[in-house]
Each structure stands twice: as C-alpha cells, then as structure tokens.
Design an enzyme around this catalytic site. Structure first.
Site, PDB file in Angstrom:
ATOM      1  N   GLU A   7     -61.315 -30.738 -43.828  1.00  0.00           N
ATOM      2  CA  GLU A   7     -60.202 -29.822 -44.089  1.00  0.00           C
ATOM      3  C   GLU A   7     -59.081 -30.079 -43.088  1.00  0.00           C
ATOM      4  OE1 GLU A   7     -62.384 -26.216 -43.600  1.00  0.00           O
ATOM      5  OE2 GLU A   7     -63.619 -26.627 -45.372  1.00  0.00           O
ATOM      6  N   LEU A  42     -61.290 -26.878 -49.684  1.00  0.00           N
ATOM      7  CA  LEU A  42     -61.926 -26.055 -48.657  1.00  0.00           C
ATOM      8  C   LEU A  42     -63.355 -25.707 -49.068  1.00  0.00           C
ATOM      9  CD1 LEU A  42     -60.007 -23.137 -46.923  1.00  0.00           C
ATOM     10  CD2 LEU A  42     -62.473 -23.445 -46.835  1.00  0.00           C
ATOM     11  N   GLU A  63     -67.248 -26.731 -47.420  1.00  0.00           N
ATOM     12  CA  GLU A  63     -68.038 -27.546 -46.489  1.00  0.00           C
ATOM     13  C   GLU A  63     -69.165 -28.281 -47.200  1.00  0.00           C
ATOM     14  OE1 GLU A  63     -67.034 -24.450 -45.928  1.00  0.00           O
ATOM     15  OE2 GLU A  63     -65.649 -24.714 -44.249  1.00  0.00           O
ATOM     16  N   GLN A 104     -64.563 -28.075 -39.527  1.00  0.00           N
ATOM     17  CA  GLN A 104     -63.480 -27.599 -38.657  1.00  0.00           C
ATOM     18  C   GLN A 104     -63.964 -26.779 -37.456  1.00  0.00           C
ATOM     19  OE1 GLN A 104     -60.167 -24.972 -40.346  1.00  0.00           O
ATOM     20  NE2 GLN A 104     -59.369 -27.054 -40.503  1.00  0.00           N
ATOM     21  N   PHE A 105     -64.926 -25.908 -37.679  1.00  0.00           N
ATOM     22  CA  PHE A 105     -65.607 -25.169 -36.611  1.00  0.00           C
ATOM     23  C   PHE A 105     -67.088 -25.174 -36.982  1.00  0.00           C
ATOM     24  CE2 PHE A 105     -61.362 -23.575 -36.089  1.00  0.00           C
ATOM     25  CZ  PHE A 105     -61.243 -23.189 -34.761  1.00  0.00           C
ATOM     26  N   ASP A 151     -69.124 -22.994 -36.692  1.00  0.00           N
ATOM     27  CA  ASP A 151     -69.445 -21.697 -37.298  1.00  0.00           C
ATOM     28  C   ASP A 151     -69.347 -21.764 -38.829  1.00  0.00           C
ATOM     29  OD1 ASP A 151     -68.670 -19.728 -34.629  1.00  0.00           O
ATOM     30  OD2 ASP A 151     -67.726 -21.690 -34.807  1.00  0.00           O
ATOM     31  N   ILE A 158     -70.292 -24.344 -40.680  1.00  0.00           N
ATOM     32  CA  ILE A 158     -71.131 -25.437 -41.175  1.00  0.00           C
ATOM     33  C   ILE A 158     -72.202 -24.951 -42.161  1.00  0.00           C
ATOM     34  CG2 ILE A 158     -72.997 -25.454 -39.448  1.00  0.00           C
ATOM     35  CD1 ILE A 158     -72.451 -28.534 -39.194  1.00  0.00           C
ATOM     36  N   PRO A 201     -72.330 -23.267 -45.055  1.00  0.00           N
ATOM     37  CA  PRO A 201     -72.303 -23.593 -46.488  1.00  0.00           C
ATOM     38  C   PRO A 201     -72.803 -25.015 -46.768  1.00  0.00           C
ATOM     39  CG  PRO A 201     -70.269 -22.515 -45.849  1.00  0.00           C
ATOM     40  CD  PRO A 201     -71.024 -22.816 -44.574  1.00  0.00           C
ATOM     41  N   HIS A 249     -65.823 -18.347 -34.368  1.00  0.00           N
ATOM     42  CA  HIS A 249     -65.168 -19.553 -33.847  1.00  0.00           C
ATOM     43  C   HIS A 249     -65.785 -19.919 -32.497  1.00  0.00           C
ATOM     44  CE1 HIS A 249     -62.222 -17.921 -36.707  1.00  0.00           C
ATOM     45  NE2 HIS A 249     -61.772 -19.150 -36.848  1.00  0.00           N
TER      46      HIS A 249
END
Lengths: 379, 324
Positions: free
Chosen positions: B29, B58, B60, B82-83, B85, B87, B89, B129
């Site tokens: 993303e 968007l 994951e 991206q974070f 947190d 991951i 999905p 995050h």
C-alpha cells in the site's frame, strides 16, 4: 460467445444468465452448432477418456476407503465434465491452481496415475512426501500447484502468478478453481479485485456444485448467480452447463483466449451438482433431499450425456468403450498394487522442505525422534 | 562512507538488489508513487517503473497472497505491510500458505519472498500502530524472522533476505527508523541470516535483545548505570533461526541472563530463549533468568513508555541479576 458483461460489450440481462449448453440432458443436440465448435474427434475421445478416468478412479478409491485401505477421499462424481472440459482448454505452459475436486485436471495434464495414487497413500513415491491427506496432489511438471485444504486461499496465488506471467511477457494463462462456497471467503474477493486492477491473465473457474458440505448455495449468497459477483469487480463472466463437457470446453477455450490476448481476467461459472457426499467423512442424507440428487445422478449425469453423444455421432462403439474401461481399470489396479506395497517416506523427510536447508534446531528434533525409535524400519 | 538512518539503509538495499536482480518486485500500500508512508521505497517506482514497484489495493491478504503467487512463478517479491499491526488479515496467507508451501508440495513449489513490516511502540501510535507480533510468526514452521536494530545491519540483512530460498519476515524497528544512524558502506555487502552480534562485550550479565530494544538496553548500560555490572549485550538480529551458539557461549561466560523484548511477556519470544537456555545451560546459571518485556495488555497509548521496557527497568533487572 454468450456471456455476461463486457466480453461482448453487453450489460447483464436475464437471458444471459441461462447457462451455455450444447448437449441437452435428454441427449439432443444441434449438430450444426456442435460442428461449428470445430472440436476434432481425437480431442472428443481424449475428453471422454479424461472423464471416464475420474469416474473409475473415484469409484475405486471410494471402495479402498471403505475397506480401510486409504484414510479419506473426496470424489468429483458428476463434475467430470466441468473438470475435464475446462482443463482441456489450457495449454501445457499454463498453470492450474485447484480446489478439492480438480485432480482429473492434473491427470489430464499428464500427472502420472501412479503419482496420483502415491499421494493418496502418502508413501515414499509421493512427490509431496506424505505430507498431506489424500486428494492433495501437486506437480511442477503438470503445472498443477499443490493445494491446501483451506478454502479460496489459492485464488490470490492464481492472480499473483498471472501478474508475474504478465510482467515477464510470458504467454501464460493461470486457471484458478474454486467451489461455490469459496465465493464467500475474503480471499475470493481480494483475488478478484487484484485480478481486475492489474488485468491479470487469469481464468477464475467456479464449479458451482450447489453444496458446501451441508450448506446450499442459497445459504452462501444472495447474488442471483455466482457469475454476478465477478461483474462487481469489473470482470466479465461466462456461465455454462457444467454437466455438458462441450459447453465447458468451448467456454473455457474462449476464456483462455481472452486472457491470453491481454483482455485481463475472466470468470467462468460451471453449474453442476455434487451428487456424492462432500467426502468420505460426510453423509448428505442427513441434510438434503436425495431425490433431487438422484435426478442429477441419473438424467443429468455428464458422462452418460457425453457417451450418448459420442455414440450418436459414431465416435464410440460398445467395443471401444469397454476396451477403454478395461484398460483404465487395469492401469488403476496395477498402480494401487504398486503404491500400496510402497513404504512410508523415510524418517529424515520429516524435517526436509520446512526450509531449503534444515536448521540446527530441526536436526536436533529429528535426532530426538530417531533415538526413541531405534527399530524404525525407514530411517 | 555515507551516514544513513534505517529507512535510507533499507531503501539502498532495495535499490541495489532491484538493479541486480530483475526478479525483485515490490508491492504494498502506497509504496509506489508515494514511496511508502515511512519513505522506505522512495524513488524506486521512478527508477524501476510501475510493473516492479506496485501500489496495491488496500488488502493485506491480497498483498501477501498475490506475492506468494509471484514467488511460485519465479519472481522474488518484497511485500510491504504498512504497519505490522495490520498484518493479521494476511495471517492465514502467511502461516497456512507461505510458510507451508515448500513443505506441503515436497519442494515442488517453494515460495521465497520477503515481507517487510515496521513494528513496535514508542511512537505515540496506540493499539494499532505499535504492536510487536513476532512471536505469532516464530511459532510457525517455515518462516525466518529477521529484526535489525541499526542501518548497517538493516542493509546487509535485507540484501541477504532477498537472496534467501526461504520466506523471510523482515521486521523493522520503526521507533528508531530515523533515530538510529550510522555509517553504511556503499554498494553490496551481506550479513548472514541467523547470526547474532555482540554489541558490547562483557563478563557480568548476558543481555539478549533485538530490534529497537537494543537501543533501550544500550541506554540502560550507558545512561542508567548498568555498565558497572559489565553486561554483554547480544543483538540477536535473527530470531528464527536464532544463533544458539552465540547465546550459549555468552551464557557460559556470564552465568547470568536478562532477556529484553517489547511484546507482551507471556509466550513472547523471550520465553523461547529462556527455555532454550534452561535446557542447554542450566548448570552454568548463577541466577534466575530475568525477562523484561511489555505487559500482558493491549498496547497502550498514553502510558506507552511505562508499558515498554525502559532503560530504568532494564538497568534494574541487570543489577538484580548481577547481584543475585
């Protein structure tokens, strides 16, 4: 091509929801329409053999399971046309990412019968080293990707492979198979969305056999057809009678050509019926009206329908048919004898392929197991 | 020699490997046109084009799932989450698909790829995050997990990761993304996966740590007085497979161990390290193994510095272990 969506530039309408069909359940067909498909007789016979092979293997494996000689089996009975008809339209360098009932596609693509049976036994000859339950074959040579038992997870992989093929400018098409139940999973939606955004050369084939174990398709979706779901993602869709092998082949041939020509992803819904149990661990009489099943199993049986067609056009005589049966049965019998006698995979295979090279921790764990099994015959 | 922060080191490694290996593709993303929310992929789409640096929808599970497909086909994807947190999905795709592909296919379909993801707290990011989810993945056979603490290691380890035959989860300590700076050689060099580094040699107490906690441990030693106990600081750099030899060598020397990690204490990776040491070196121990970790709570917002192992808490644990 009769389709829904942009492949013909047409908007979806009710008439397009009618599945494409060449051979009617009552055995009738329009000879001119069939001839226009241009399918050579040699290919017709190859389709028939592919379907018959699945039917006979499934019957034999079911018997072995009932005798306690194999642990599990998931039949494709009644879905032979959808499996073989679609697989036959793929090229050798194309890939198949299967769901549970596409093993016939692997065999059609050249997976040796013994390799298939060795996977069912999980023995030392199994390419996948006895790591999964029966009905999970896989082979790089056959370009048939080893599935997991989880539903729809293979669809994002199919799309990713197609993205990679496109990036490399390879003329390769990827076929991602699924059942109707899979279309409820998040991975289905993610896969269709990615496929459309990247215009990936993937054909997404749904064998809608109308049952996900005990859940009917009406309990799975409120979408008028499964094919409709593709339209929401901007993917054109085709819908065929999944028990008519000519319709399956013709639609898949169009779909593969569309994807290969750079048209992007395309969806194919093959309408069929799971006439057997979900697997040998299931009893459908507990949750559905088996008189409906009986109709699909007899009047709508895809193998009988195609056999009748081949006889009418003079491609298949009684003699040829029974010789084919006997040859297939003999091949299966000798494969079963050989694979049943084979040993389990060597103990050391337990830690192979977790990583490219086993870690120190894995070697230590294997040594612990081996030390407690001094008489293990296969170490 | 240039001085880089971790983000610049990651960017440098990606650029070098993309120039060298046409199979490397990046997806995630906002990684393309924007260059990533932390700028780690800045300028790469400009140089390598949209085919090799892909902005994704968007999703994951789609990022990881399609990256697996690319790896099966023969590309070497570097996917960004991206974070860390976010991951979850993709959890099924990572633990049930990616990690098991080589094994379940008997080696017919390996899927070597890298997942880069920033992790960890201390940036005022609250629940979503700040997480440090490495233990979930460490429990999954088939994944290697690399967690660098500084720019030099980040570059050398990422170059190695992109050349490995196994799937790699490459977790980047975002708290020190910019704060950790150091000299980074130009061009190629690699650091082997699975090799720890002695950050500070010592004879008093072994302190095991990785990622951003290496900096908290250094602060405990340099600023909170723990230096007097002569700690040996071991930066694991890779937690799967971890460098058991380096750990045991240090423990045999010091006889005392403090393990620092910022994830919740229970079943955190430090629990595995503690068990490993107890199994292999119990008779060398002079004190109970101490763990300084996050609390068994969701990651808090306002009190995050109290939640995270602070230099003060770490220094106290080192002192208690040394004096035991």
């Amino acid at each position: 091509m009769r389709g829904i969506g942009s492949i013909e530039g047409c908007a979806p309408s009710i008439e397009h929801f009618v599945p494409q069909q060449y051979l009617a359940p009552d055995g009738s067909f329009d000879a001119a329409r069939v001839a226009a498909l241009g399918i050579p007789r040699e290919l017709l016979m190859k389709l028939y053999r592919g379907m018959l092979l699945i039917r006979i293997i499934d019957e034999r494996m079911l018997t072995l399971q009932r005798q306690g000689r194999i642990s599990f089996y998931g039949e494709a009975r009644g879905q032979e046309a959808a499996v073989v008809g679609t697989a036959a339209a793929l090229g050798k360098s194309d890939y198949v990412l299967p769901a549970l009932r596409e093993a016939g596609a692997a065999l059609y693509r050249g997976l040796p019968l013994r390799t298939y049976i060795s996977q069912i036994y999980g023995n030392e000859n199994d390419l996948t080293k006895g790591r999964q339950m029966p009905c999970h074959p896989g082979s790089r040579d056959a370009r048939y990707v080893t599935m997991s038992s989880c539903i729809a997870t293979q669809l994002p992989h199919a799309v990713g492979m197609a993205m990679a093929a496109k990036l490399r400018h390879d003329p390769v098409v990827i076929a991602g198979y699924m059942g109707d139940g899979a279309t409820s999973e998040g991975d289905f939606h993610v896969a269709l969305n990615f496929a459309a955004v990247y215009r990936a050369p993937v054909v997404l084939v749904c064998q809608n056999n109308q049952w996900a174990i005990s859940t009917p398709v009406a309990g799975q979706t409120a979408s008028p057809t499964i094919a409709h779901k593709a339209l929401g993602y901007g993917i054109p869709a085709l819908r065929v009678d999944g028990n008519d092998v000519l319709a399956c082949y013709a639609a898949m041939r169009d779909a593969v050509a569309f994807a290969r020509a750079g048209g992007g992803p395309i969806f194919l819904e093959a309408l069929t019926y799971r006439v057997s149990a979900h697997s040998t661990s299931d009893d459908p009489s507990r949750y559905r009206d088996e008189s409906v099943t009986a109709v699909w199993k007899s009047e709508r049986d895809p193998l009988c329908r195609f056999r009748h067609f081949l006889r009418v056009i003079g491609a298949l005589s009684d003699g040829v048919d029974s010789a084919l049966h006997e040859a297939i049965e003999a091949e299966i019998k000798s494969a079963v004898v050989a694979e049943e006698a084979a040993r389990p995979p060597a103990l050391a295979t337990l830690i192979e392929d977790v990583f490219a090279t086993p870690t120190e921790a894995l070697r230590e764990q294997l040594a612990e197991v081996a030390a407690a099994l001094p008489a293990h015959p296969h170490s | 020699m240039p001085v880089y922060n971790i983000i610049q080191a990651v960017n440098d490694a990606l650029r070098i490997e993309m120039r060298k290996n046409p199979n490397i593709v990046i997806l995630g993303e906002d990684v393309g046109n924007f260059g990533g929310v932390f700028r780690a992929t800045s300028g790469l789409q400009e140089e390598f084009g949209k085919d090799r640096v892909m902005d994704t929808p968007l999703a994951e599970a789609g990022i990881i799932g399609s990256a697996i497909g690319m790896a099966l086909y023969g590309l070497r994807p570097v996917a960004e989450i991206q974070f860390s947190d976010f991951i979850y999905p993709a959890f099924d795709q990572i633990v049930n698909e990616l990690a098991k592909f080589r094994y379940r296919s008997g080696g017919e379909y390996p899927a070597p790829m890298v997942i880069r993801t920033p992790y960890g707290g201390g940036i005022r990011g609250g629940h979503y995050h700040s997480q440090s989810p490495e233990a979930y993945f460490a429990h999954t056979p088939g994944l290697k997990i690399v967690i660098p603490s500084n720019p030099y290691d980040a570059k050398g380890l990422l170059l190695s990761a992109m050349r490995e035959e196994d799937p790699i989860l490459f977790m980047e300590p975002k708290r020190v993304y910019r704060a950790s700076r150091g000299e980074v050689p130009e061009g190629e060099y690699t650091i082997p996966i699975g090799q720890a580094k002695i950050v500070r040699p010592g004879k008093g107490v072994t302190v095991l740590c990785y990622g951003s906690m290496v900096h908290s441990v250094l602060d405990a030693v340099d600023k909170q007085g723990a230096a007097e106990f002569d700690p040996e600081i071991v930066d694991l750099r890779t937690i799967v497979p971890f460098d058991g030899e380096a750990i045991l060598e240090s423990v045999r020397k010091t006889g005392r161990v403090v393990i620092v990690y910022e994830a919740p204490k229970t079943c955190g990776f430090g629990a595995e390290l503690s068990a490993f040491i107890a199994e292999k070196a119990l008779l060398h121990l002079e004190a109970p193994i101490a763990r300084v970790a996050g609390l068994d709570t969701p990651f808090p917002y306002t009190l995050e510095l109290e939640y995270l192992p602070s230099p003060e808490r770490i220094a106290k644990a080192i002192a208690e272990t040394a004096r035991y």
